[in-house]
Write a protein that holds these residues in place. Structure first.
Motif, PDB file in Angstrom:
ATOM      1  N   MET A 151      -3.692  31.016  13.524  1.00 12.63           N
ATOM      2  CA  MET A 151      -3.813  29.518  13.333  1.00 12.63           C
ATOM      3  C   MET A 151      -3.808  29.387  11.642  1.00 12.63           C
ATOM      4  N   LYS A 152      -2.867  28.315  11.101  1.00 11.10           N
ATOM      5  CA  LYS A 152      -2.560  28.389   9.670  1.00 11.10           C
ATOM      6  C   LYS A 152      -3.806  27.672   9.010  1.00 11.10           C
ATOM      7  N   THR A 153      -4.226  28.108   7.896  1.00 11.85           N
ATOM      8  CA  THR A 153      -5.259  27.258   7.021  1.00 11.85           C
ATOM      9  C   THR A 153      -4.840  27.057   5.966  1.00 11.85           C
ATOM     10  N   GLN A 154      -5.139  26.189   5.106  1.00 10.24           N
ATOM     11  CA  GLN A 154      -4.869  25.598   3.815  1.00 10.24           C
ATOM     12  C   GLN A 154      -5.919  26.223   2.625  1.00 10.24           C
ATOM     13  N   ARG A 155      -5.004  26.720   1.736  1.00  5.84           N
ATOM     14  CA  ARG A 155      -5.758  27.613   0.679  1.00  5.84           C
ATOM     15  C   ARG A 155      -6.826  26.453  -0.067  1.00  5.84           C
ATOM     16  N   THR A 156      -7.862  27.243  -0.635  1.00  5.86           N
ATOM     17  CA  THR A 156      -8.906  26.645  -1.423  1.00  5.86           C
ATOM     18  C   THR A 156      -8.736  26.640  -2.743  1.00  5.86           C
ATOM     19  N   LEU A 157      -9.263  25.708  -3.634  1.00  8.18           N
ATOM     20  CA  LEU A 157      -8.866  25.902  -4.998  1.00  8.18           C
ATOM     21  C   LEU A 157     -10.248  26.826  -5.744  1.00  8.18           C
ATOM     22  N   SER A 158      -9.703  27.549  -6.690  1.00  5.93           N
ATOM     23  CA  SER A 158     -10.635  28.524  -7.075  1.00  5.93           C
ATOM     24  C   SER A 158     -10.890  28.040  -8.955  1.00  5.93           C
ATOM     25  N   ASP A 159      -9.759  27.290  -9.243  1.00  7.39           N
ATOM     26  CA  ASP A 159     -10.079  27.139 -10.777  1.00  7.39           C
ATOM     27  C   ASP A 159      -8.999  25.981 -11.081  1.00  7.39           C
ATOM     28  N   ILE A 160      -9.317  25.036 -12.061  1.00  7.03           N
ATOM     29  CA  ILE A 160      -8.433  24.174 -12.760  1.00  7.03           C
ATOM     30  C   ILE A 160      -8.689  24.536 -14.355  1.00  7.03           C
ATOM     31  N   ARG A 161      -7.597  24.773 -14.859  1.00 10.08           N
ATOM     32  CA  ARG A 161      -7.469  24.987 -16.364  1.00 10.08           C
ATOM     33  C   ARG A 161      -6.790  24.186 -17.094  1.00 10.08           C
ATOM     34  N   THR A 162      -6.973  23.865 -18.289  1.00 13.45           N
ATOM     35  CA  THR A 162      -6.045  23.116 -19.179  1.00 13.45           C
ATOM     36  C   THR A 162      -5.488  23.900 -20.282  1.00 13.45           C
ATOM     37  N   ALA A 163      -4.317  23.829 -20.350  1.00 15.61           N
ATOM     38  CA  ALA A 163      -3.511  24.427 -21.310  1.00 15.61           C
ATOM     39  C   ALA A 163      -3.810  23.923 -22.768  1.00 15.61           C
ATOM     40  N   THR A 164      -3.856  24.987 -23.919  1.00 19.73           N
ATOM     41  CA  THR A 164      -4.129  24.951 -25.106  1.00 19.73           C
ATOM     42  C   THR A 164      -2.980  24.791 -26.164  1.00 19.73           C
ATOM     43  N   PRO A 165      -3.080  23.949 -27.125  1.00 16.11           N
ATOM     44  CA  PRO A 165      -1.747  23.866 -28.272  1.00 16.11           C
ATOM     45  C   PRO A 165      -1.487  25.172 -28.615  1.00 16.11           C
ATOM     46  N   ASN A 166      -0.159  25.459 -28.655  1.00 15.06           N
ATOM     47  CA  ASN A 166       0.318  26.676 -29.008  1.00 15.06           C
ATOM     48  C   ASN A 166       1.798  26.540 -29.851  1.00 15.06           C
ATOM     49  N   ASN A 167       2.169  27.136 -30.833  1.00 11.31           N
ATOM     50  CA  ASN A 167       3.295  27.125 -31.625  1.00 11.31           C
ATOM     51  C   ASN A 167       3.883  28.541 -31.536  1.00 11.31           C
ATOM     52  N   VAL A 168       4.918  28.843 -31.342  1.00 13.19           N
ATOM     53  CA  VAL A 168       5.749  30.164 -31.397  1.00 13.19           C
ATOM     54  C   VAL A 168       6.837  29.959 -32.305  1.00 13.19           C
ATOM     55  N   GLY A 169       6.956  30.863 -33.275  1.00 16.56           N
ATOM     56  CA  GLY A 169       8.035  30.931 -34.365  1.00 16.56           C
ATOM     57  C   GLY A 169       8.179  29.677 -35.236  1.00 16.56           C
ATOM     58  N   ASP A 170       9.243  29.026 -35.513  1.00 15.87           N
ATOM     59  CA  ASP A 170       9.176  28.034 -36.228  1.00 15.87           C
ATOM     60  C   ASP A 170       9.975  26.978 -35.587  1.00 15.87           C
ATOM     61  N   GLY A 171      10.111  26.889 -34.471  1.00 16.55           N
ATOM     62  CA  GLY A 171      10.880  25.997 -33.607  1.00 16.55           C
ATOM     63  C   GLY A 171      10.281  25.801 -32.239  1.00 16.55           C
ATOM     64  N   PHE A 172       9.245  26.279 -31.601  1.00 18.82           N
ATOM     65  CA  PHE A 172       9.046  26.004 -30.338  1.00 18.82           C
ATOM     66  C   PHE A 172       7.201  25.420 -30.315  1.00 18.82           C
ATOM     67  N   ILE A 173       7.215  24.286 -29.974  1.00 21.38           N
ATOM     68  CA  ILE A 173       5.991  23.436 -30.363  1.00 21.38           C
ATOM     69  C   ILE A 173       5.440  23.041 -28.672  1.00 21.38           C
ATOM     70  N   GLY A 174       4.219  23.391 -28.363  1.00 20.63           N
ATOM     71  CA  GLY A 174       3.877  23.123 -27.059  1.00 20.63           C
ATOM     72  C   GLY A 174       2.496  23.721 -26.571  1.00 20.63           C
TER      73      GLY A 174
END
Length: 286
Positions: free
Chosen positions: A1-24
């Motif tokens: 029988m197929k079953t739906q996965r349950t959620l374990s966690d929801i996380r929010t990404a944090t600001p992060n800059n890499v090098g001198d040209g990648f912001i996100g």
């Protein structure tokens, strides 16, 4: 029988800059906990406005060992070169899959013509772990054009694009060392889709744009949902147009040693990686 996965966690990404040209944003990184196994890192750079420049910005040359980097471009253009002699340009829809393995030096910057004209840039970079038996393989490079990636229309509308592994009846073109799925979905408002994934895989969904609902829990841009390995499928619904990145894979159940650009199994292997890099054994960029 197929079953739906349950959620374990929801996380929010944090600001992060890499090098001198990648912001996100950074959704997770290898120094953190390991529920994302076999994935080590997810950086989402953009959407960001690139100002015109004659000197391309980005990340200057740096080494890697013990894992793979996967770059998925959604808008704009990037340029890559490495010490194995690979050189590639990535435009909207393209994917670069670089296996650092035993060691490589590379740089990633705005593509030259794109840098001169400026514009919108939006891309994701993933780090994918390698099993101990593969960490010291020779480096490998896969330049995957958008035209090679199968795109299918989902039953409820919208699109599914499979980059690696098998999902929704499509098989991605990327060659991988362990069983994984990398796919993005473009869904329309009010759409609901059910996708089957092996029950023993880790599975996570990151929201690139818009919002989506998983098991009645809403996620917005920059959030990632982790599921438990307790079912065969996941159902995604939308209340607005959305773009999602789905990552799944068989966990690599081995010790992990991480320091900067190196991901190995022991501290001794990390020290050896630094020694080999300093001795020039990972090559040079011409």
């Amino acid at each position: 029988m197929k079953t739906q996965r349950t959620l374990s966690d929801i996380r929010t990404a944090t600001p992060n800059n890499v090098g001198d040209g990648f912001i996100g944003l950074n959704a997770f990184h290898p120094q953190g906990s390991r529920p994302f196994n076999p994935f080590l890192l997810l950086d989402h750079h953009g959407p960001m406005k690139v100002q015109p420049s004659e000197q391309p910005k980005g990340v200057d040359e740096h080494p890697h060992r013990g894992f793979e980097t996967v770059t998925i471009v959604y808008e704009g253009a990037l340029e890559h070169r490495d010490s194995a002699g690979n050189h590639g340009k990535l435009f909207a829809g393209d994917v670069q899959w670089m296996t650092a393995a035993s060691g490589i030096i590379h740089e990633e910057k705005h593509e030259r013509a794109f840098s001169r004209q400026g514009g919108q840039l939006d891309f994701v970079q993933l780090w994918v772990n390698l099993a101990a038996k593969d960490k010291m393989n020779a480096p490998r490079y896969q330049d995957i054009a958008s035209s090679l990636i199968p795109t299918t229309t989902l039953p409820g509308g919208g699109k599914l694009r499979v980059i690696a592994g098998e999902l929704g009846g499509s098989k991605g073109p990327a060659s991988t060392f362990s069983p994984i799925i990398v796919a993005d979905l473009t869904l329309t408002q009010g759409q609901s889709e059910t996708l089957a994934v092996p029950s023993d895989y880790s599975l996570m969904v990151y929201v690139l744009r818009g919002s989506a609902t998983i098991n009645n829990e809403q996620l917005v841009r920059g959030q990632i949902a982790l599921t438990n390995p307790d079912g065969d499928f996941v159902t995604l619904s939308t209340t607005s147009d959305a773009k999602l990145l789905m990552l799944a894979g068989e966990p690599i159940r081995e010790p992990l040693a991480v320091y900067g650009p190196f991901v190995m199994n022991t501290r001794e292997e990390i020290l050896a990686a630094f020694e080999d890099f300093q001795a020039g054994k990972m090559g040079v960029l011409n």
